[in-house]
Design an enzyme around this catalytic site. Structure first.
Site, short mmCIF file in Angstrom:
data_model
loop_
_atom_site.label_atom_id
_atom_site.label_comp_id
_atom_site.label_asym_id
_atom_site.label_seq_id
_atom_site.Cartn_x
_atom_site.Cartn_y
_atom_site.Cartn_z
N ASP A 204 0.82 -1.21 0.00
CA ASP A 204 0.00 0.00 0.00
C ASP A 204 0.85 1.26 0.00
O ASP A 204 0.52 2.25 -0.66
CB ASP A 204 -0.96 -0.01 1.20
CG ASP A 204 -0.22 -0.07 2.53
OD1 ASP A 204 -0.23 0.93 3.26
OD2 ASP A 204 0.36 -1.12 2.84
N ILE A 233 2.52 -9.59 1.80
CA ILE A 233 2.36 -10.95 2.32
C ILE A 233 1.26 -11.00 3.37
O ILE A 233 0.68 -12.05 3.63
CB ILE A 233 3.71 -11.44 2.90
CG1 ILE A 233 3.74 -12.96 3.00
CG2 ILE A 233 4.00 -10.78 4.24
CD1 ILE A 233 5.09 -13.53 3.34
N ASP A 234 0.93 -9.84 3.97
CA ASP A 234 -0.09 -9.79 5.02
C ASP A 234 -1.51 -9.87 4.48
O ASP A 234 -2.45 -9.97 5.26
CB ASP A 234 0.06 -8.51 5.84
CG ASP A 234 1.36 -8.43 6.61
OD1 ASP A 234 1.97 -9.50 6.81
OD2 ASP A 234 1.77 -7.33 6.99
N GLU A 333 2.21 -10.56 14.55
CA GLU A 333 3.26 -9.70 15.09
C GLU A 333 2.72 -8.38 15.61
O GLU A 333 3.36 -7.71 16.43
CB GLU A 333 4.33 -9.43 14.04
CG GLU A 333 3.82 -8.70 12.80
CD GLU A 333 4.91 -8.45 11.78
OE1 GLU A 333 6.07 -8.27 12.18
OE2 GLU A 333 4.59 -8.43 10.58
N ARG A 385 8.95 -15.29 4.32
CA ARG A 385 9.07 -14.20 3.33
C ARG A 385 10.01 -14.55 2.19
O ARG A 385 9.84 -14.06 1.07
CB ARG A 385 9.59 -12.93 4.02
CG ARG A 385 8.57 -12.18 4.82
CD ARG A 385 9.25 -11.23 5.81
NE ARG A 385 10.42 -10.56 5.29
CZ ARG A 385 10.50 -9.25 5.05
NH1 ARG A 385 9.46 -8.50 5.28
NH2 ARG A 385 11.61 -8.71 4.63
#
Length: 509
Positions: A204, A233-234, A333, A385
């Site tokens: 973003d 990745i989130d 996290e 990742r």
């Protein structure tokens, strides 16, 4: 070069019955006299065998799939795909590709498919990679990572031969970094080097930067397409169904959860604690928990929780250990408190939630409960990742890359690509610059609670000490005088949220 209008104005087209097309910008919006050419795909063997390979100009994709019989048709986005007319000749195109932000499975696959798609589908030969992200446009040579690539003169010629095997590797062959976005310098470099198609891969924050680049390109009246491919990745990018790399991350997270379960099950009062990615959204933790079936409790940033007192996390852990002798706890996290510090991309720097949680659990059972536990903490973040994308993500990356290419050749600009309700479309940048979050009043979170049988922590609990597993909720609770200050604040936050939280009417699948 044409008159430059207000670039921040949405391009909306209204139709009957409440139909709204939230359209993406086009080169002819500010360059009305540029010529068009027949799409070379009509002579491409790969496309000549398909029944309908050109997308109709009126094809759109609805944003919300669930409709009511008396409701409006709602917002639509332009469907992706090749058009009959293109605004670039193949030998005219000089394309550049840049990757920014953190690593994610699938980056190299997207790069590969952009290069192969431009060459094999449209015959484009001039393709370069911006080494080092945005700063690669203006930083000194040998600078690698993120926006830096736009400042430096570091470019890598990209050919199908060069990228042939890179999808088997994790990371990005172009390098990446966070921050470093200076719009004027980047567009100066684009203009000086004659790039007319810019493909920007990032999350973003990167898409915000891409939107600024598009606006500056438009202000200068340049025939330059700016196309984004959303990467996180989130899975916290809004509008689109999911982001690439997410399936791979959920799949790889199973290894960590399985290891934690083995460790916990093999020890007396064993606790397996796994920390997964998710600064502000808990999609990976939620889906990995649902996929695993070995997790007893999942904590995400969107769902407040408290540690001490009746109905708190520590009491849940104790009951679970007494019931089965072990438990697995998965946390995102972002569940730890945020600090004021931010990284170069503007993201808040977080405490290490895993270490913090592990220490709190150990301290509680050692000092207050005098109960022997064996806690094993696993943090697979960077391992996940850095791996290559799996088969599902490889297919997805191919569609994203080819969608961006078709849009760029058709003259669309200032857009990002992605699936909405299973159909790929072109989405204006402004929709992608926000963060998506798990809706804890939604069915998917309810499915997780039903699977793990954990408390929702959305209501304080008053649980009788003699009550047997599983825990059942009670409507009210009196605060224990022994609860620490942080738990008091957490519970107060939950009570405040309960006052304002309204159930989302739309049922997400």
């Amino acid at each position: 070069m044409g008159t430059v209008g207000d670039v921040s104005e949405p391009k909306l087209v209204h139709g009957s019955c409440g139909y709204v097309l939230d359209d993406v910008p086009h080169l002819i919006d500010y360059l009305p006299d540029i010529p068009t050419y027949p799409n070379p795909l009509q002579n491409n063997p790969s496309y000549r065998v398909t029944k309908q390979y050109f997308v109709h100009d009126d094809d759109t994709v609805v944003q919300k799939a669930v409709q009511h019989k008396d409701g409006e048709r709602g917002i639509h986005f332009r469907r992706q795909g090749p058009r009959q007319k293109v605004y670039f000749q193949p030998d005219e195109v000089k394309a550049c590709i840049v990757t920014c932000g953190g690593l994610c499975p699938g980056l190299n696959t997207v790069i590969r498919e952009l290069v192969c798609g431009l060459d094999y589908m449209y015959g484009v030969k001039q393709i370069v990679g911006i080494e080092g992200g945005y700063k690669g446009f203006y930083d000194p040579p040998n600078s690698r990572g993120g926006y830096k690539g736009f400042y430096a003169r570091n470019t890598i010629p990209l050919t199908p031969k060069f990228v042939d095997h890179i999808h088997r590797r994790g990371g990005t062959v172009l390098g990446t970094s966070r921050g470093g976005h200076v719009t004027s310098k980047i567009v100066d470099s684009i203009q000086d080097r004659g790039f007319n198609q810019v493909y920007i891969i990032g999350g973003d924050g990167t898409q915000k930067g891409a939107a600024l680049i598009y606006e500056e390109v438009r202000r200068r009246g340049l025939k330059v397409v700016v196309a984004g491919i959303p990467k996180t990745i989130d899975n916290d990018i809004p509008i689109i169904d999911k982001s690439f790399g997410f399936d791979t991350a959920v799949e790889e997270a199973q290894r960590a959860i399985s290891a934690a379960h083995v460790e916990a099950e093999s020890a007396e009062n064993g606790i397996g604690l796994v920390k997964l990615m998710g600064r502000h959204s808990g999609f990976i933790a939620m889906y990995a928990t649902l996929a695993s079936r070995d997790v007893d409790c999942c904590l995400i940033p969107e769902s407040p929780f408290y540690l001490e007192g009746p109905g708190g996390l520590f009491e849940f852990i104790e009951k679970r250990l007494k019931y089965s002798g072990h438990m697995v706890l998965v946390i995102a996290e972002g569940v730890a408190d945020t600090m004021d510090e931010v990284d170069p991309s503007g993201n808040k720097v977080l405490h290490d939630a895993g270490l913090w949680m592990a220490q709190r659990i150990k301290d509680h059972f050692a000092k207050e409960k005098k109960m022997t536990i064996n806690l094993k903490y696993i943090d697979p973040t960077y391992m996940i990742r850095a791996i290559p994308s799996n088969a599902s993500d490889n297919v997805y990356c191919t569609i994203l890359a080819q969608s961006a290419i078709h849009g760029a050749m058709a003259g669309f600009t200032g857009f990002t690509v992605g699936p909405v309700n299973g159909r790929h479309c072109y989405i204006p940048f402004r929709h992608i610059t926000k963060q998506n979050k798990v809706v804890i009043t939604d069915r998917m979170w309810a499915r997780l609670l039903s699977s793990t049988n954990q408390p929702s922590f959305m209501e304080p609990r008053d649980v009788d000490e003699e009550e047997k597993w599983p825990i059942t909720p009670r409507p009210t609770v009196k605060l224990d005088a022994n609860i620490d200050q942080s738990s008091r604040k957490a519970r107060a936050k939950i009570e405040d949220k309960l006052q304002t939280l309204s159930v989302v009417e739309e049922n997400h699948i």
